[in-house]
Enzyme design. Structure first.
Site, mmCIF file in Angstrom:
data_model
loop_
_atom_site.group_PDB
_atom_site.id
_atom_site.type_symbol
_atom_site.label_atom_id
_atom_site.label_comp_id
_atom_site.label_asym_id
_atom_site.label_seq_id
_atom_site.Cartn_x
_atom_site.Cartn_y
_atom_site.Cartn_z
ATOM 1 N N LYS A 37 -42.163 5.726 19.153
ATOM 2 C CA LYS A 37 -41.400 4.503 18.879
ATOM 3 C C LYS A 37 -41.526 4.050 17.425
ATOM 4 C CE LYS A 37 -44.982 1.158 20.149
ATOM 5 N NZ LYS A 37 -45.300 -0.062 20.926
ATOM 6 N N ARG A 132 -51.629 -9.051 27.004
ATOM 7 C CA ARG A 132 -50.214 -8.674 26.986
ATOM 8 C C ARG A 132 -49.881 -8.276 28.415
ATOM 9 N NH1 ARG A 132 -47.708 -4.040 23.063
ATOM 10 N NH2 ARG A 132 -48.084 -2.805 24.937
#
Length: 384
Positions: A37, A132
């Site tokens: 990514k 997260r």
């Protein structure tokens, strides 16, 4: 037409980093999932990571996984980000494995698998401190029941994320909790859960120090391979190369100017009020790239006499008064990049890309095109 600015990707150096990471990990029975990514799944960089010895690809964007599947159909593809409901059809069709942290998502994946006549592998994420994504350990029993209700979605592993939101660093204690969670899920489900995915680049430090628990058999590594760095521990990894990805940008103005602004000072175009040191008149240069393309603070001039002063949406301002060579209009300056800058630059449609092998520019694969046959790779997720 868009020769500059351009992101320069040194494939041989990325391949070398991948080989060094894979070698260290394999010596401890750890599979390496190459996280693409950060470079927007550039197919050239992905191939270099694979050729270096990575076992599979991981990306947070379905669009990137689709491109990777087209280019490397034999290589497993792991969806890093928990899928949105609107993505589930593509997830089941494209991803070899995906992360989950909501029972609703497991149930929706089960329904989509039934519609497509497929099965799907899931990596259950645990929140071990970074706050997260991920479940808490007190939720494990509920997820055992959920996976039992959803036989088409098989739990294939447990995973945790570190140092991406709150900055919580990986530790042996946290990863031992992850290994215990895998054992709990195996006992509850009555089948093997083979993968214990113990984090990202930041977990390599534990591997180096010999404190990574033995049960960790999978890491998701991007930054270390692509940049040779580890932002979580604020270090350049000494056994990896950092000269892997660079920015070349062209000077659109070079002029001596006062170093302090004139007149009343208010917020800049991004709402920040800045202060400026009075250094007298200095030679300044402006690059034809700005915050629309990257966080300019992520640039590291390769000429140490150049200083990045800041930027607006389409301009990056430099102090070049200390350069031995006079900076002129049209000059091309080179910069190292940090992870955030690389991520933004590779995503910007206004930034060209160039690939290099041994210092020579090579023909690049088109961003949306196939790269031809891919080398075989071991697939840590096993058969579908």
């Amino acid at each position: 037409m868009d020769a500059y600015p351009r992101l320069c990707i040194h494939l041989d150096r990325i391949r070398e980093n991948a080989a060094r990471v894979a070698e260290r990990c394999r010596a401890h029975g750890i599979a390496v999932c190459a996280v693409t990514k950060g470079i927007s799944a550039d197919l050239n960089a992905a191939r270099a990571m694979l050729e270096g010895g990575c076992d599979a690809f991981a990306d947070s964007r379905i669009r990137n996984l689709i491109r990777l599947e087209e280019a490397f159909p034999a290589v497993d593809r792991f969806l890093l980000r928990i899928p949105m409901r609107s993505e589930l059809e593509a997830v089941v069709r494209t991803a070899s494995c995906s992360t989950v942290s909501m029972i609703e998502a497991v149930e929706a994946l089960e329904a989509e698998c039934a519609a497509q006549g497929k099965t799907h592998r899931a990596l259950l994420m645990f929140d071990l401190g970074d706050r997260r994504e991920g479940i808490l350990e007190e939720e494990m029993e509920a997820f055992v029941r959920a996976f039992k209700r959803c036989p088409r979605v098989k739990l294939h592993g447990v995973g945790a994320n570190f140092a991406c939101f709150a900055g919580a660093l990986p530790s042996a204690g946290a990863l031992e909790r992850l290994a215990s969670a895998r054992s709990f899920m195996e006992d509850g489900l009555g089948y093997a859960v083979p993968v214990c995915s113990g984090g990202e680049t930041s977990s390599l430090k534990l591997l180096e120090e010999g404190t990574l628990p033995r049960d960790v058999n999978h890491l998701r590594v991007g930054e270390a391979i692509l940049l040779g760095g580890d932002v979580a521990w604020q270090r350049a990894i000494p056994w990896l190369r950092q000269d892997t990805v660079e920015l070349e940008a062209q000077v659109i103005e070079a002029r001596e100017k006062p170093s302090r602004p004139e007149g009343p000072i208010g917020p800049d175009a991004f709402g920040r009020v800045q202060t400026f040191e009075d250094r007298g008149r200095r030679l300044r240069a402006i690059l034809g790239i700005g915050r629309q393309d990257l966080p300019v603070e992520g640039l590291r001039p390769l000429d140490e006499s150049v200083e990045v002063l800041g930027g607006s949406s389409d301009h990056t301002l430099l102090d070049v008064g200390g350069r031995p060579a006079v900076t002129r209009w049209g000059d091309v300056l080179r910069f190292g990049v940090d992870y955030g800058a690389m991520l933004s630059l590779s995503t910007s449609p206004y930034v060209a890309r160039a690939c290099f092998e041994d210092g020579r520019e090579v023909r690049a694969v088109p961003r949306g095109g196939r790269s031809g046959s891919a080398p075989e790779a071991c697939c840590p997720f096993g058969p579908p």
